[in-house]
Design a protein around this motif. Structure first.
Motif, short mmCIF file in Angstrom:
data_model
loop_
_atom_site.label_atom_id
_atom_site.label_comp_id
_atom_site.label_asym_id
_atom_site.label_seq_id
_atom_site.Cartn_x
_atom_site.Cartn_y
_atom_site.Cartn_z
N VAL A 155 0.85 -1.19 0.00
CA VAL A 155 0.00 0.00 0.00
C VAL A 155 0.89 1.24 0.00
CG1 VAL A 155 -1.83 1.25 1.19
CG2 VAL A 155 -1.76 -1.26 1.32
N GLY A 156 0.94 1.93 -1.14
CA GLY A 156 1.68 3.19 -1.26
C GLY A 156 0.71 4.36 -1.22
N ASN A 157 1.24 5.58 -1.23
CA ASN A 157 0.36 6.75 -1.15
C ASN A 157 -0.42 7.01 -2.43
OD1 ASN A 157 0.70 8.19 1.55
ND2 ASN A 157 2.80 7.66 0.99
N THR A 158 0.04 6.47 -3.56
CA THR A 158 -0.71 6.63 -4.83
C THR A 158 -1.43 5.35 -5.19
OG1 THR A 158 0.95 8.21 -5.59
CG2 THR A 158 -0.51 7.29 -7.26
N ASN A 159 -0.72 4.22 -5.12
CA ASN A 159 -1.29 2.95 -5.58
C ASN A 159 -1.18 1.86 -4.53
OD1 ASN A 159 -2.09 3.52 -8.30
ND2 ASN A 159 0.06 3.62 -8.86
N ILE A 160 -2.18 0.99 -4.53
CA ILE A 160 -2.07 -0.28 -3.82
C ILE A 160 -1.66 -1.28 -4.90
CG2 ILE A 160 -3.28 -2.09 -2.54
CD1 ILE A 160 -5.34 0.06 -1.72
N VAL B 200 0.57 -13.05 -10.93
CA VAL B 200 -0.12 -11.90 -11.49
C VAL B 200 0.06 -10.72 -10.55
CG1 VAL B 200 -2.31 -12.58 -10.38
CG2 VAL B 200 -2.39 -11.21 -12.44
N ASP B 201 0.01 -9.49 -11.07
CA ASP B 201 0.02 -8.31 -10.19
C ASP B 201 -0.94 -7.27 -10.74
OD1 ASP B 201 2.31 -7.97 -12.25
OD2 ASP B 201 2.02 -5.94 -11.49
N TRP B 202 -1.52 -6.49 -9.83
CA TRP B 202 -2.51 -5.49 -10.19
C TRP B 202 -2.26 -4.20 -9.42
CZ3 TRP B 202 -4.93 -10.18 -8.01
CH2 TRP B 202 -5.34 -11.10 -8.98
N ARG B 203 -2.82 -3.09 -9.93
CA ARG B 203 -2.74 -1.79 -9.23
C ARG B 203 -4.13 -1.24 -8.98
NH1 ARG B 203 1.95 1.52 -9.30
NH2 ARG B 203 3.66 0.19 -9.94
N MET B 204 -4.38 -0.73 -7.79
CA MET B 204 -5.62 -0.03 -7.48
C MET B 204 -5.23 1.34 -6.92
SD MET B 204 -7.40 -3.13 -5.34
CE MET B 204 -8.89 -2.27 -4.92
N GLY C 151 -13.26 -6.03 -1.25
CA GLY C 151 -13.46 -7.47 -1.50
C GLY C 151 -13.94 -7.71 -2.92
N ILE C 152 -14.95 -6.95 -3.35
CA ILE C 152 -15.51 -7.13 -4.70
C ILE C 152 -14.46 -6.80 -5.76
CG2 ILE C 152 -17.19 -6.12 -6.33
CD1 ILE C 152 -18.22 -8.27 -4.30
N SER C 153 -13.72 -5.72 -5.55
CA SER C 153 -12.69 -5.35 -6.53
C SER C 153 -11.64 -6.45 -6.66
CB SER C 153 -11.97 -4.06 -6.12
OG SER C 153 -12.89 -3.03 -5.98
N VAL C 154 -11.16 -6.95 -5.54
CA VAL C 154 -10.08 -7.93 -5.60
C VAL C 154 -10.59 -9.25 -6.19
CG1 VAL C 154 -8.38 -9.22 -4.25
CG2 VAL C 154 -8.80 -6.82 -3.71
N LEU D 88 7.11 -6.55 -4.13
CA LEU D 88 6.27 -7.76 -4.03
C LEU D 88 7.12 -8.96 -3.63
CD1 LEU D 88 3.80 -7.37 -7.06
CD2 LEU D 88 3.58 -6.53 -4.72
N GLU D 89 8.32 -9.06 -4.19
CA GLU D 89 9.22 -10.18 -3.82
C GLU D 89 9.61 -10.10 -2.35
OE1 GLU D 89 12.52 -10.33 -6.52
OE2 GLU D 89 11.18 -10.64 -8.23
N GLY D 90 9.85 -8.87 -1.88
CA GLY D 90 10.21 -8.69 -0.47
C GLY D 90 9.08 -9.17 0.44
N LEU D 91 7.86 -8.91 0.04
CA LEU D 91 6.70 -9.36 0.85
C LEU D 91 6.68 -10.88 0.92
CD1 LEU D 91 4.10 -6.74 -0.37
CD2 LEU D 91 4.83 -7.10 2.00
N ARG D 92 6.94 -11.54 -0.21
CA ARG D 92 6.96 -13.01 -0.20
C ARG D 92 8.07 -13.53 0.72
NH1 ARG D 92 10.14 -16.60 -1.99
NH2 ARG D 92 11.28 -15.23 -3.40
N ILE D 93 9.23 -12.92 0.65
CA ILE D 93 10.36 -13.37 1.48
C ILE D 93 10.03 -13.18 2.97
CG2 ILE D 93 12.78 -12.93 2.06
CD1 ILE D 93 13.07 -12.06 -0.99
N ILE D 94 9.45 -12.04 3.32
CA ILE D 94 9.09 -11.80 4.73
C ILE D 94 8.01 -12.80 5.17
CG2 ILE D 94 8.10 -10.13 6.37
CD1 ILE D 94 9.47 -7.92 4.73
#
Ligand SMILES: Nc1ncnc2c1ncn2[C@@H]1O[C@H](COP(=O)(O)OP(=O)(O)O)[C@@H](O)[C@H]1O
Ligand SMILES: CC(C)(COP(=O)(O)O)[C@@H](O)C(=O)NCCC(=O)O
Ligand SMILES: [K+]
Length: 258
Positions: free
Chosen positions: A7-12, A24-28, A40-43, A247-253
C-alpha cells in the motif's frame, strides 16, 4: 497461494504468488475511500479476470505506509479470504538490522525493498524507490539498514509547478531530447526530468562515498517503483531496474514469519 499487498500513497499494488512464482500483479488507487466489501468485490473481480480462484488463497501479507486504509483492507482479507494477514511492522522478522534512530519510523515499503534486495544481491546496496515520494536507502552487505534520503516524487514536483504558477500547465511526464526548449510544456518536461536525473545521480554519488566510509564498498544501485524507467534510462548511477522488488520482499518476509 499467497496474496501480497504493497500500500503506497498513490497505488495499492497487489500480487499473487504460487511458491516463489509471481502469477499476477494489479494496481488499485489508494485515494479512493473504500469499505471492506468494496475492496473485496474489486479484488475478487481481479481474480476472476485472471482466471484464478480466490478461494485458493491460504495466506496474506501487507506492507502499508497509509495507516488510514488499513482497517478496511485488513477486515476485507479476513472476511473474503478467511486468512489472518501478516502486517509488516515491529515484531515481524525481516533479517534486516535497522540503524534508524527510531526503527519504527522507517516506512514499511523501504524495509520490504531492503529485504528483497539483500536476499537477491547479498552485497552493499543503494535502493531507489520512485513512488509518490522518491526514497534512497543504503543497505550493507550483511543486511544493515543504515538509512537514506527522501525527496519529493517526480509527479509531486510536476504538480507543484502547475498548481503554484498561473501560466504553467499540467504536463505529461515524457522526456524531450534537449534542455534548450522552445515552448512551455517541453521546458517544464526537460527541467523536471533532467533535473530529477541529476538529483538522483548526485544523491547516489554522495551516498556511495558515505557508504565507503562505513566499509561498504561499491554498492549496487537498484531502482524500483512506478516511474523508475523514465529516470534509469538516462541515469549514470542506476545499475538495475527491479519492478517487482517490493512484491518479492513481501513473499520473502512471509516465508520468514509463517
Ligand atoms: N506503470 C506506470 N507508468 C507510469 N507511471 C506510473 C506507473 N505506475 C505508477 N505510475 C506513477 O508513478 C507514481 C508513483 O506510483 P507508485 O510507484 O505506485 O507510488 P506509491 O508506491 O507511492 O503508491 C504515481 O505518480 C503514478 O501515477
Ligand atoms: C517515504 C514514504 C512516504 C514513501 O512512500 P510512497 O512514495 O511509496 O508512497 C514512506 O516510505 C513513508 O511514509 N516513510 C516513513 C518515513 C521514513 O521512512 O523515514
Ligand atoms: K512504493
Amino acid at each position: 497461494m499467497l496474496l501480497v499487498f504493497d500500500v503506497g500513497n498513490t497505488n495499492i499494488v497487489l500480487g499473487v504468488f504460487e511458491g516463489d512464482r509471481l502469477l499476477v500483479d494489479w494496481r488499485m488507487s489508494t485515494n479512493i475511500p473504500r469499505t471492506a466489501d468494496e475492496y473485496g468485490i474489486s479484488v475478487i473481480n481481479l481474480f476472476d479476470k485472471a482466471e484464478l480462484d480466490y478461494r485458493d488463497v491460504d495466506a496474506a501479507i501487507v506492507s502499508s505506509v497509509v495507516p488510514n486504509i488499513m482497517y478496511s483492507l485488513e477486515h476485507m482479507i479476513r472476511k473474503y479470504f478467511r486468512v489472518e494477514p501478516i502486517i509488516v511492522g515491529p515484531g515481524v522478522k525481516t533479517g534486516i538490522n535497522i540503524k534508524y534512530d527510531n526503527p519504527k519510523e522507517v516506512g514499511a515499503d523501504r524495509i520490504v525493498n531492503a529485504v528483497a534486495a539483500h536476499e537477491k544481491y547479498k552485497k552493499p546496496l543503494i535502493i531507489i524507490d520512485f513512488g509518490t515520494a522518491t526514497t534512497f536507502c543504503a543497505v550493507g552487505a550483511n543486511g544493515d539498514y543504515y538509512g537514506g534520503a527522501i525527496t519529493p516524487g517526480i509527479k509531486i514536483s510536476a504538480d507543484a509547478l502547475f498548481e503554484r504558477a498561473a501560466k504553467l500547465p499540467r504536463i505529461e511526464l515524457v522526456k524531450p531530447n534537449t534542455v534548450i526548449c522552445k515552448n512551455t510544456v517541453q521546458s517544464m518536461q526537460a527541467g523536471i526530468i533532467y533535473g530529477y536525473i541529476g538529483q538522483v545521480d548526485y544523491i547516489v554519488k554522495r551516498m556511495k562515498s558515505e557508504m565507503k566510509r562505513l566499509g561498504e564498498d561499491n554498492p549496487f544501485v537498484v531502482a524500483t517503483g512506478g516511474l523508475s524507467k523514465l529516470i534509469a534510462s538516462e541515469s549514470t548511477t542506476i545499475d538495475k531496474i527491479d519492478p517487482y522488488l517490493t512484491l518479492e520482499g513481501l513473499r520473502i518476509i512471509y516465508e520468514k514469519n509463517k
